[in-house]
Design an enzyme around this catalytic site. Sequence first.
Site, PDB file in Angstrom:
ATOM      1  CG  HIS A 116      -4.284  41.669  70.707  1.00 16.51           C
ATOM      2  ND1 HIS A 116      -5.347  42.456  70.348  1.00 16.51           N
ATOM      3  CD2 HIS A 116      -4.283  40.651  69.822  1.00 16.51           C
ATOM      4  CE1 HIS A 116      -5.955  41.938  69.309  1.00 16.51           C
ATOM      5  NE2 HIS A 116      -5.327  40.838  68.960  1.00 16.51           N
ATOM      6  NE  ARG A 127      -0.777  33.758  63.246  1.00 19.49           N
ATOM      7  CZ  ARG A 127      -1.810  34.574  63.173  1.00 19.49           C
ATOM      8  NH1 ARG A 127      -2.933  34.276  63.805  1.00 19.49           N
ATOM      9  NH2 ARG A 127      -1.728  35.700  62.491  1.00 19.49           N
ATOM     10  CG  ASN A 140      -6.894  33.880  65.971  1.00 26.07           C
ATOM     11  OD1 ASN A 140      -5.966  33.897  66.767  1.00 26.07           O
ATOM     12  ND2 ASN A 140      -6.936  34.694  64.921  1.00 26.07           N
ATOM     13  CG  ASP A 145      -8.340  39.150  68.266  1.00 20.71           C
ATOM     14  OD1 ASP A 145      -8.972  40.164  67.939  1.00 20.71           O
ATOM     15  OD2 ASP A 145      -7.180  38.917  67.885  1.00 20.71           O
ATOM     16  CG  HIS A 205     -11.854  41.499  66.544  1.00 14.68           C
ATOM     17  ND1 HIS A 205     -10.675  41.445  65.827  1.00 14.68           N
ATOM     18  CD2 HIS A 205     -12.831  41.703  65.630  1.00 14.68           C
ATOM     19  CE1 HIS A 205     -10.935  41.608  64.532  1.00 14.68           C
ATOM     20  NE2 HIS A 205     -12.245  41.760  64.387  1.00 14.68           N
ATOM     21  CG  HIS A 228      -7.574  45.389  67.307  1.00 13.36           C
ATOM     22  ND1 HIS A 228      -8.944  45.488  67.317  1.00 13.36           N
ATOM     23  CD2 HIS A 228      -7.296  44.084  67.035  1.00 13.36           C
ATOM     24  CE1 HIS A 228      -9.464  44.301  67.079  1.00 13.36           C
ATOM     25  NE2 HIS A 228      -8.492  43.433  66.905  1.00 13.36           N
ATOM     26  CG  ASP A 272      -3.848  42.306  66.386  1.00  9.66           C
ATOM     27  OD1 ASP A 272      -3.815  41.079  66.598  1.00  9.66           O
ATOM     28  OD2 ASP A 272      -4.685  42.836  65.634  1.00  9.66           O
ATOM     29  CG  PHE A 282      -7.242  41.202  57.646  1.00 10.84           C
ATOM     30  CD1 PHE A 282      -7.307  42.530  57.241  1.00 10.84           C
ATOM     31  CD2 PHE A 282      -8.259  40.339  57.259  1.00 10.84           C
ATOM     32  CE1 PHE A 282      -8.381  42.989  56.479  1.00 10.84           C
ATOM     33  CE2 PHE A 282      -9.333  40.787  56.500  1.00 10.84           C
ATOM     34  CZ  PHE A 282      -9.390  42.113  56.096  1.00 10.84           C
TER      35      PHE A 282
HETATM   36  O1  DOR Z   1      -4.890  41.829  61.652  1.00  8.78           O
HETATM   37  C1  DOR Z   1      -5.376  40.908  62.288  1.00  8.78           C
HETATM   38  N1  DOR Z   1      -4.776  39.693  62.360  1.00  8.78           N
HETATM   39  N2  DOR Z   1      -6.521  41.117  62.911  1.00  8.78           N
HETATM   40  C2  DOR Z   1      -7.203  40.128  63.492  1.00  8.78           C
HETATM   41  O2  DOR Z   1      -8.253  40.379  64.005  1.00  8.78           O
HETATM   42  C3  DOR Z   1      -6.693  38.733  63.451  1.00  8.78           C
HETATM   43  C4  DOR Z   1      -5.237  38.718  63.276  1.00  8.78           C
HETATM   44  C5  DOR Z   1      -4.718  37.359  62.907  1.00  8.78           C
HETATM   45  O3  DOR Z   1      -5.032  36.386  63.606  1.00  8.78           O
HETATM   46  O4  DOR Z   1      -3.976  37.245  61.920  1.00  8.78           O
HETATM   47 ZN    ZN Z   2      -8.675  41.427  66.451  1.00 12.87          ZN
HETATM   48 ZN    ZN Z   3      -5.666  39.997  67.170  1.00 13.82          ZN
END
Ligand code: DOR
Ligand code: ZN
Ligand code: ZN
Length: 428
Positions: free
Chosen positions: A62, A66, A96, A155, A182, A235, A308, A326
């Site tokens: 995980h 980017r 993502n 996710d 997720h 997670h 993560d 997040f």
């Molecule tokens: O903390 C997180 N960051 N949780 C997520 O589900 C997405 C991730 C992110 O892509 O930044």
């Molecule tokens: Zn997630």
């Molecule tokens: Zn994640």
Amino acid sequence: MNTWIKNGHLLDPDTGRDGLFDLLIENGIVKAVGSVSEEQAGGYEVIDASGLYVMPGFIDLHVHFREPGYEYKETIATGMKAAAKGGFTAVCPMPNTNPVTDRAERIKKMLDIGRKEGNGVHLYPVGAITEGQEGTTLADIKGMVKAGAKAVSEDGKSVADAGLYRRAMRIAKEEGIPVLAHCEDRSIAGNGVINEGEKAEELGLPGIPCTAEDVITARDILLAKETNVRLHLCHCSTKDSVHMVRAAKAEGLLVTAEVCPHHFTLNQEDIIPDDADYKMNPPLRGKEDMAACRKGIAGGSVDVIATDHAPHGKEEKELPMADAPFGIAGLETAFALTVTELVKTGYLTPMQMVEKLSLGPARILGVQGGSLKEGSCADLVIADLDNAYRIDKNTFVSKGKNTPFHGRAVTGCIMKTLIKGEVIYQND
Ligand code: DOR
Ligand code: ZN
Ligand code: ZN
């Protein structure tokens, strides 16, 4: 290149070898394990691993790299560097990005960039479940698998439409790949920022209740039971999620789970007001939840430690708690936190730790790894389990310096990471 790794303490969860074994590596393959004579290893590169542990390379189920779309946060190449420094020889980048990894050509592109610009860390791409992660139209899962996707996930969110998700599970089952889940019900999580409870009230922030995670965990397990797909819960952060995984396993379902280092190390009491490096999704929960995560890992309900890894830019993480994104950068701190919080405290033996970091993830993905038996690929890590230091985010090679662990005292340090017998990271 041929290498003789001598005097190291081998931890191989596949064969159960736990002791002093030399490794002879020829052409990227583990050729021999055990005592090696000078003449057998004549002319070989020597790595002296005295006082160190030798383990299969870690596999992170995980991560968020980017690229494309947010290269200022991380690129595939910088993410791979951070992985190597953290002892990870394989990683699963989540979809993502922008655009979302939701079709074959984008899986191919990622693999291509990794090959051209990367350091050899294996990339096991994760395809999205719906087009654009918009939750309305199924992505071309079969096409992505053909192109090299090793799992699917939405996710960052859940697929809210259970019927659509159920169809995706059937396809994943046919394709023999796991669904990485997720679990978050947005109608419950709302615009929450940290865990719902006293801390959120004290800080005047909207909360995210545990039920936001738990109701989807329950739904997903029931759908996995029906479709017989391999379901891996990302997670896990609540005591009820851990409980549900344990129950699913007891029933014989193909359900596995991961816990992230931040969820077994910190709880909501640790949050420093207005410091968005404590903001991640799912959020830091209560003390009992943290304890349940630790126990789940120790007791075997939790199969995997995954990071993560979610790098973000400095400016966006300096925004007020409610507005910041997040996530925390996790690749370069996961091993030390695992050693410090779980091994030195007696929750895990060193061998069990390696299992959660390598063999466990390899089995879930159905890929090579997690083994250093004769004939296996020489993807491995050499680490010092007793080296004590303070985490310093300024030493991160990841572009993401967003961590709540800056300055934290830890024990455990990666000394070398090898892929196919080649040193790709070395701690000087
Ligand atoms: O903390 C997180 N960051 N949780 C997520 O589900 C997405 C991730 C992110 O892509 O930044
Ligand atoms: Zn997630
Ligand atoms: Zn994640």
